[in-house]
Design an enzyme around this catalytic site. Structure first.
Site, PDB file in Angstrom:
ATOM      1  N   TYR A  67       0.830  -1.221   0.000  1.00 23.46           N
ATOM      2  CA  TYR A  67       0.000   0.000   0.000  1.00 23.46           C
ATOM      3  C   TYR A  67       0.865   1.272   0.000  1.00 23.46           C
ATOM      4  O   TYR A  67       0.614   2.216  -0.744  1.00 23.46           O
ATOM      5  CB  TYR A  67      -0.900  -0.048   1.240  1.00 23.46           C
ATOM      6  CG  TYR A  67      -1.941   1.042   1.351  1.00 23.46           C
ATOM      7  CD1 TYR A  67      -3.110   0.995   0.609  1.00 23.46           C
ATOM      8  CD2 TYR A  67      -1.767   2.103   2.251  1.00 23.46           C
ATOM      9  CE1 TYR A  67      -4.090   1.977   0.745  1.00 23.46           C
ATOM     10  CE2 TYR A  67      -2.732   3.086   2.392  1.00 23.46           C
ATOM     11  CZ  TYR A  67      -3.894   3.022   1.640  1.00 23.46           C
ATOM     12  OH  TYR A  67      -4.858   3.996   1.782  1.00 23.46           O
ATOM     13  N   ALA A  91       2.370   1.720  -3.433  1.00 25.32           N
ATOM     14  CA  ALA A  91       1.352   2.179  -4.392  1.00 25.32           C
ATOM     15  C   ALA A  91       1.017   3.654  -4.172  1.00 25.32           C
ATOM     16  O   ALA A  91       0.915   4.428  -5.130  1.00 25.32           O
ATOM     17  CB  ALA A  91       0.098   1.321  -4.272  1.00 25.32           C
ATOM     18  N   LYS A  92       0.870   4.054  -2.913  1.00 23.73           N
ATOM     19  CA  LYS A  92       0.497   5.440  -2.616  1.00 23.73           C
ATOM     20  C   LYS A  92       1.642   6.411  -2.926  1.00 23.73           C
ATOM     21  O   LYS A  92       1.409   7.551  -3.341  1.00 23.73           O
ATOM     22  CB  LYS A  92       0.052   5.577  -1.151  1.00 23.73           C
ATOM     23  CG  LYS A  92      -1.300   4.902  -0.851  1.00 23.73           C
ATOM     24  CD  LYS A  92      -2.408   5.384  -1.769  1.00 23.73           C
ATOM     25  CE  LYS A  92      -3.794   5.096  -1.194  1.00 23.73           C
ATOM     26  NZ  LYS A  92      -4.864   5.511  -2.125  1.00 23.73           N
TER      27      LYS A  92
END
Length: 254
Positions: free
Chosen positions: A155, A158-159
């Site tokens: 995560y 991805a962010k």
């Protein structure tokens, strides 16, 4: 009184719950036409009927952001229905948290696909309508996790990737009257943070209380806190704000 987004058409991915729903609500209240896509048909129906009760008509469609054709079809329908596509909010996201040594290939890939490929598919589909009209606003939803967060190698990556994507689109699309910015939420009370509390076995109210104690403003965030930041970037008057990441986290750090 004229509303800020009257005559504008907004497309929100993952808009049936949580932050996405809060964003859709603000734009509706501010006079925009709003379209939301989501993979959860049941949540879409609930959200549409909830908005209808408040007198708002909203376009909804079950579509997976990872599938470029589904995204393109939805956008085409929105442009046919409302006449344009002015503002895109890339909000669709999932979590598959785990420590690195326990993270599966699937945990990694699904998170990459929804956040990165999904935002790519939506931005690529939206830009052609925006370039034609020489106007657009793209807002990507990042996260304070982009700065690193235990149990979120997928995560966080991805962010952080979304921030690089944001800055690149800002450079490429700026000359067409299109700005691209990102909002990076800190701790926000949503179904997603409820799932995290469940995963670590803590009652949600205790989880919120513990998070708030670490935040300088001493409270958890709400979807409307993020919607407010998105609206700032989406505003016509924000045309000189481009390629920025705004952390909305109740303090200077994640």
């Amino acid at each position: 009184m004229s509303k800020r987004f009257e005559g504008r058409v907004v497309f929100v991915t993952g808009g049936s719950r949580g932050i996405g729903k809060g964003i859709a609500k603000l734009f509706l209240e501010e006079g925009a036409k709003v379209a939301i896509i989501d993979i959860n048909q049941e949540a879409l129906n609930e959200t549409a009927s909830e908005f209808a009760q408040s007198g708002f008509d909203i376009y909804t469609k079950a579509a997976n952001v990872v599938n470029a054709n589904e995204v393109e079809t939805a956008m085409q329908e929105v442009v046919e229905k409302y006449g344009s596509l002015d503002i895109l909010v890339n909000n669709a996201g999932i979590i598959r948290d785990n420590l690195l040594f326990k993270m599966t290939d699937d945990d990694w890939q699904q998170v990459m696909d929804v956040h990165l490929k999904g935002s790519f598919n939506a931005a690529r589909a939206a830009q052609k309508y925006m370039v034609e009209r020489k106007y657009g606003r793209i807002i990507n939803i990042s996260s304070t996790s982009a700065l690193g967060n235990r149990g979120q190698a997928n995560y966080a990556t991805a962010k952080a990737g979304l921030q690089g994507f944001t800055k690149t689109l800002a450079i490429e699309l700026g000359k067409y009257g299109i700005t691209t910015n990102a909002v990076a939420p800190g701790f926000i009370q949503t179904e997603m943070t409820k799932a995290t509390a469940e995963r670590i076995g803590v009652p949600f109210d205790e989880f919120v209380k513990a998070a708030a104690a670490e935040i300088p403003v001493q409270r958890g965030g709400k979807p409307e806190d993020i919607a407010n930041a998105v609206a700032f970037f989406a505003d016509e008057k924000s045309s000189f704000v481009n390629g920025q990441v705004l952390y909305v986290a109740g303090g200077p750090k994640a």
